[in-house]
Design an enzyme around this catalytic site. Structure first.
Site, mmCIF file in Angstrom:
data_model
loop_
_atom_site.group_PDB
_atom_site.id
_atom_site.type_symbol
_atom_site.label_atom_id
_atom_site.label_comp_id
_atom_site.label_asym_id
_atom_site.label_seq_id
_atom_site.Cartn_x
_atom_site.Cartn_y
_atom_site.Cartn_z
ATOM 1 C CB SER A 240 -9.931 2.138 -9.308
ATOM 2 O OG SER A 240 -9.549 1.947 -10.644
ATOM 3 C CE1 TYR B 273 -7.750 -3.100 -8.061
ATOM 4 C CE2 TYR B 273 -8.841 -2.121 -9.964
ATOM 5 C CZ TYR B 273 -7.998 -2.001 -8.868
ATOM 6 O OH TYR B 273 -7.417 -0.782 -8.581
HETATM 7 N N1 LIG Z 1 -1.787 1.587 -9.835
HETATM 8 C C1 LIG Z 1 -2.932 1.870 -10.423
HETATM 9 O O1 LIG Z 1 -3.027 1.935 -11.668
HETATM 10 C C2 LIG Z 1 -4.167 2.123 -9.580
HETATM 11 C C3 LIG Z 1 -5.245 2.779 -10.189
HETATM 12 C C4 LIG Z 1 -6.388 3.008 -9.447
HETATM 13 C C5 LIG Z 1 -6.441 2.606 -8.130
HETATM 14 N N2 LIG Z 1 -5.391 1.969 -7.567
HETATM 15 C C6 LIG Z 1 -5.512 1.545 -6.171
HETATM 16 O O2 LIG Z 1 -4.537 2.207 -5.411
HETATM 17 C C7 LIG Z 1 -4.197 1.426 -4.281
HETATM 18 C C8 LIG Z 1 -2.698 1.275 -4.227
HETATM 19 O O3 LIG Z 1 -2.294 0.628 -5.421
HETATM 20 P P1 LIG Z 1 -0.794 0.646 -5.942
HETATM 21 O O4 LIG Z 1 -0.860 0.803 -7.400
HETATM 22 O O5 LIG Z 1 0.014 1.555 -5.126
HETATM 23 O O6 LIG Z 1 -0.402 -0.883 -5.660
HETATM 24 P P2 LIG Z 1 1.013 -1.549 -5.350
HETATM 25 O O7 LIG Z 1 2.107 -0.727 -5.862
HETATM 26 O O8 LIG Z 1 0.869 -2.965 -5.780
HETATM 27 O O9 LIG Z 1 1.073 -1.490 -3.744
HETATM 28 C C9 LIG Z 1 0.081 -2.144 -2.993
HETATM 29 C C10 LIG Z 1 0.384 -1.970 -1.530
HETATM 30 O O10 LIG Z 1 -0.670 -2.620 -0.800
HETATM 31 C C11 LIG Z 1 -0.108 -3.580 0.097
HETATM 32 N N3 LIG Z 1 -1.061 -4.670 0.250
HETATM 33 C C12 LIG Z 1 -1.562 -5.474 -0.701
HETATM 34 N N4 LIG Z 1 -2.414 -6.349 -0.157
HETATM 35 C C13 LIG Z 1 -2.455 -6.072 1.178
HETATM 36 C C14 LIG Z 1 -3.149 -6.635 2.271
HETATM 37 N N5 LIG Z 1 -3.964 -7.685 2.133
HETATM 38 N N6 LIG Z 1 -2.971 -6.090 3.506
HETATM 39 C C15 LIG Z 1 -2.126 -5.046 3.665
HETATM 40 N N7 LIG Z 1 -1.440 -4.480 2.670
HETATM 41 C C16 LIG Z 1 -1.599 -4.997 1.441
HETATM 42 C C17 LIG Z 1 1.233 -3.987 -0.565
HETATM 43 O O11 LIG Z 1 2.171 -4.485 0.370
HETATM 44 P P3 LIG Z 1 2.332 -6.065 0.698
HETATM 45 O O12 LIG Z 1 2.322 -6.778 -0.606
HETATM 46 O O13 LIG Z 1 3.616 -6.179 1.446
HETATM 47 O O14 LIG Z 1 1.169 -6.423 1.558
HETATM 48 C C18 LIG Z 1 1.684 -2.628 -1.094
HETATM 49 O O15 LIG Z 1 2.254 -1.869 -0.060
HETATM 50 C C19 LIG Z 1 -4.936 0.101 -4.441
HETATM 51 O O16 LIG Z 1 -6.113 0.111 -3.687
HETATM 52 C C20 LIG Z 1 -5.257 0.069 -5.931
HETATM 53 O O17 LIG Z 1 -6.370 -0.716 -6.218
HETATM 54 C C21 LIG Z 1 -4.233 1.727 -8.254
#
Ligand SMILES: NC(=O)c1ccc[n+]([C@@H]2O[C@H](COP(=O)([O-])OP(=O)(O)OC[C@H]3O[C@@H](n4cnc5c(N)ncnc54)[C@H](OP(=O)(O)O)[C@@H]3O)[C@@H](O)[C@H]2O)c1
Length: 258
Positions: free
Chosen positions: A138, A151
């Site tokens: 991130s 985080y």
């Molecule tokens: N969105 C942003 O602004 C952003 C920016 C930078 C980086 N990121 C990173 O990008 C990645 C994806 O984020 P996102 O924004 O797509 O998040 P999201 O929409 O909240 O989706 C998260 C996904 O991870 C799964 N998950 C969460 N905890 C888990 C666990 N313990 N084991 C297996 N699966 C798990 C969730 O499914 P379940 O809840 O069913 O497990 C869901 O499918 C993350 O690593 C996040 O830190 C996001």
């Protein structure tokens, strides 16, 4: 690297980036397996994307990871790419009481999860002629986001680990990529509200971030900085104190316990 005809495991594929990765990588002609904790969400994705393979697994649980590894190697022996995407982000005031087992949750999911996935799948990936690991870190790995302290620590740790991993694997057939993603309009950010000083207008669509990640992998770009992440990298070097004081204004009333 060639992103067609691979077998790809995406952790956390039921929402946000993970779902976009799954749909775009299937469209490119790959076999894609996704994981997640919630069985209903996995079923819903299977309905939307019939070609996807789903396995319920929590990346923070060692027993789940051992089972996942056994199943994937048995059912998908051609697996050659792992996308460590699953992640969680909470807003946390350190002034509040926290359960000691729960306070480190993002470390267990976002940092220990990818470290254990790599360790578990590395012997298998080494048997492939063309393999890759992509870790989703991130922009917050470059500059702490004070309202999400655990985080911030998890993503800074993941970035450092990924850099070390790339060096250790340099004489292997395994490419190590890092997606340094900027803020995006995914459910992860639903908890952050405009009235707390968060600007949703700066968030990038997940489709665009995942397009940039796929293009970056196809171009063998080890570190992929889509959109504002590039600017965050520059600012974090030129003006680190300014950056942290600005991000410390977001969610101030919650953070300082007022
Ligand atoms: N969105 C942003 O602004 C952003 C920016 C930078 C980086 N990121 C990173 O990008 C990645 C994806 O984020 P996102 O924004 O797509 O998040 P999201 O929409 O909240 O989706 C998260 C996904 O991870 C799964 N998950 C969460 N905890 C888990 C666990 N313990 N084991 C297996 N699966 C798990 C969730 O499914 P379940 O809840 O069913 O497990 C869901 O499918 C993350 O690593 C996040 O830190 C996001």
């Amino acid at each position: 690297m060639n992103l067609t005809n691979n077998t790809i495991l995406v952790t956390g594929g039921t929402g946000g980036f993970g779902f976009e990765f799954a749909s775009k990588l299937i469209a490119l002609g790959n076999t894609v397996i996704i994981t997640g904790r919630n069985a209903q969400k996995l079923q819903d994705v299977k309905q939307k994307l019939p070609a996807v393979h789903t396995l319920q697994s929590d990346v923070s649980k060692i027993e789940d990871m051992i089972t996942l590894h056994e199943k994937v190697i048995r059912e998908f022996p051609d697996l050659n790419i792992i996308l460590n995407n699953a992640g969680e982000m909470r807003k946390i005031s350190l002034h509040h009481q926290h359960d000691l087992a729960d306070i480190t949750r993002e470390i267990e999911i976002n940092l220990m999860g990818p470290i254990r996935m790599v360790q578990q799948f590395l012997p298998h990936l080494k048997t492939k002629t063309n393999a890759a690991i992509l870790n989703v870190s991130s922009g917050i790995a470059l500059m702490a986001f004070p309202i999400s302290p655990i985080y911030s620590a998890s993503k800074a740790g993941l970035r450092a680990y990924t850099q070390a991993l790339r060096v250790q694997l340099k004489n292997t057939n395994i490419n190590v990529f890092e997606l340094i993603a900027p803020g995006s309009t995914t459910p992860l950010n639903d908890k952050f509200k405009e009235e707390d000083g968060f600007s949703t207008s700066a968030l990038m669509a997940p489709e665009k971030i995942v397009d940039a990640a796929i293009k970056g992998m196809q171009n063998d770009q080890a570190e992929i900085f889509p959109g504002l992440a590039k600017l965050m990298q520059i600012l974090s070097r030129l003006a680190p104190n300014f950056v942290i004081s600005q991000s410390g204004k977001m969610g101030a009333s919650y953070m300082y316990g007022k």
